[in-house]
Scaffold this motif. Structure first.
Motif, PDB file in Angstrom:
ATOM      1  N   THR A 140       0.824  -1.209   0.000  1.00 33.76           N
ATOM      2  CA  THR A 140       0.000   0.000   0.000  1.00 33.76           C
ATOM      3  C   THR A 140       0.860   1.261   0.000  1.00 33.76           C
ATOM      4  O   THR A 140       2.075   1.225   0.231  1.00 33.76           O
ATOM      5  N   LEU A 141       0.198   2.394  -0.213  1.00 28.14           N
ATOM      6  CA  LEU A 141       0.884   3.673  -0.116  1.00 28.14           C
ATOM      7  C   LEU A 141       1.413   3.903   1.293  1.00 28.14           C
ATOM      8  O   LEU A 141       2.478   4.489   1.477  1.00 28.14           O
ATOM      9  N   ASP A 199       2.446   1.508   3.344  1.00 28.12           N
ATOM     10  CA  ASP A 199       3.637   0.665   3.438  1.00 28.12           C
ATOM     11  C   ASP A 199       4.839   1.358   2.802  1.00 28.12           C
ATOM     12  O   ASP A 199       5.936   1.396   3.373  1.00 28.12           O
ATOM     13  N   ARG A 231      -4.441   5.910   2.284  1.00 27.81           N
ATOM     14  CA  ARG A 231      -3.236   5.192   2.730  1.00 27.81           C
ATOM     15  C   ARG A 231      -3.333   3.698   2.416  1.00 27.81           C
ATOM     16  O   ARG A 231      -2.315   3.010   2.348  1.00 27.81           O
ATOM     17  N   ARG A 232      -4.556   3.191   2.191  1.00 29.27           N
ATOM     18  CA  ARG A 232      -4.751   1.778   1.888  1.00 29.27           C
ATOM     19  C   ARG A 232      -4.818   1.502   0.384  1.00 29.27           C
ATOM     20  O   ARG A 232      -5.079   0.382  -0.029  1.00 29.27           O
ATOM     21  N   LEU A 233      -4.567   2.514  -0.428  1.00 30.81           N
ATOM     22  CA  LEU A 233      -4.486   2.292  -1.859  1.00 30.81           C
ATOM     23  C   LEU A 233      -3.200   1.545  -2.192  1.00 30.81           C
ATOM     24  O   LEU A 233      -2.163   1.742  -1.539  1.00 30.81           O
ATOM     25  N   PRO A 234      -3.223   0.692  -3.217  1.00 32.47           N
ATOM     26  CA  PRO A 234      -1.976   0.035  -3.614  1.00 32.47           C
ATOM     27  C   PRO A 234      -1.014   1.045  -4.207  1.00 32.47           C
ATOM     28  O   PRO A 234      -1.423   1.970  -4.918  1.00 32.47           O
ATOM     29  N   PRO A 245      -9.000   1.148  -2.375  1.00 35.64           N
ATOM     30  CA  PRO A 245      -8.265   0.526  -1.275  1.00 35.64           C
ATOM     31  C   PRO A 245      -8.220  -0.989  -1.425  1.00 35.64           C
ATOM     32  O   PRO A 245      -9.125  -1.605  -2.003  1.00 35.64           O
ATOM     33  N   ILE A 246      -7.177  -1.592  -0.915  1.00 35.97           N
ATOM     34  CA  ILE A 246      -6.988  -3.030  -1.044  1.00 35.97           C
ATOM     35  C   ILE A 246      -8.128  -3.785  -0.349  1.00 35.97           C
ATOM     36  O   ILE A 246      -8.746  -3.305   0.597  1.00 35.97           O
ATOM     37  N   ASP A 285      -6.609  -9.500  -4.362  1.00 32.47           N
ATOM     38  CA  ASP A 285      -6.422  -8.497  -5.421  1.00 32.47           C
ATOM     39  C   ASP A 285      -5.408  -8.958  -6.461  1.00 32.47           C
ATOM     40  O   ASP A 285      -4.525  -8.199  -6.876  1.00 32.47           O
TER      41      ASP A 285
END
Length: 227
Positions: free
Chosen positions: A71-72, A74, A128-131, A200-201, A215
């Motif tokens: 994720t972004l 991460d 923030r949970r977007l890949p 988001p994931i 995903d």
């Protein structure tokens, strides 16, 4: 032992003998899943370019792989750990070169205007949970090396065969869930109203392999390393 799913594929008038290696929770880092070694089918399905490779039999050893895309959030942790002079060179960027992460008094965070259409609101937590996207191959390799140091493990990008087995299982199915296509199962053009966009994931429960990797059909493209 850590949870383990062991799908098998036995062809007609044939026999199959496999050995299963059970690992402890300490052997499989949090956020990863164990893909057991053994035979599997790969290829034989249409690619993004409409060309099908031959269906082949192969065998891989055990490996572990992340259950979700990076994720972004991460990747922002990785940027934060770099020396200031290195950060700009490792930032994810749009096709136009605009940084997808920006820094303020609270640290590095996603820049919504870089990847969401105007008026399409997304909360900071969801962003923030977007890949993570917009990475060069060498950036992905550097992230793996850094994350491996944090976990005390050797982390690498998966090979194409590892990625395909983690996504499709062992029986040569066309999609993670089987052979029937449904655009509502994945994040792609036409899955929802409006233009395609990052989400988001973990939003699509059917986009999950038999091993629990999420995903793997829709969403974003993945970097792999050479065999």
């Amino acid at each position: 032992a850590a949870p383990l799913r062991v799908p098998i594929f036995v062809e007609r008038e044939s026999q199959l003998s496999i050995e299963v290696r059970l690992l402890s929770h300490l052997d499989v880092p949090e956020g990863f899943v164990h893909v057991p070694g053994g035979p599997f089918l790969f290829g034989g399905a249409p690619t993004a370019y409409g060309v099908a490779s031959p269906l082949q039999h192969d065998t891989l050893a055990d490996f572990a792989i992340g259950a979700f895309p990076v994720t972004l959030a991460d990747y922002a942790a990785f940027i934060t750990a770099l020396r200031p002079e290195e950060q700009a060179g490792r930032l994810p960027r749009t096709a136009g070169g605009e940084p997808i992460l920006t820094e303020d008094e609270s640290g590095w965070s996603p820049h919504p205007a870089a990847f969401r259409p105007a008026g399409d609101a997304l909360s900071p937590r969801a962003a923030r949970r977007l890949p993570v996207v917009g990475l060069r191959w060498q950036d992905a390799v550097a992230y793996c090396a850094w994350k491996g140091e944090q976990l005390g493990r050797t982390l690498r990008l998966p090979t194409p065969r590892q990625w395909e087995k983690a996504a499709r299982g062992v029986d040569g199915r066309r999609y993670p869930w089987g052979d029937s296509w449904d655009p509502g199962f994945v994040n792609r053009a036409g899955s929802r109203a409006g233009p395609p966009r990052l989400e988001p994931i973990g939003q699509y429960g059917m986009d999950q392999s038999v091993y629990g990797v999420r995903d793997v059909c829709g969403g974003v493209q993945e970097w792999c390393r050479a065999e």
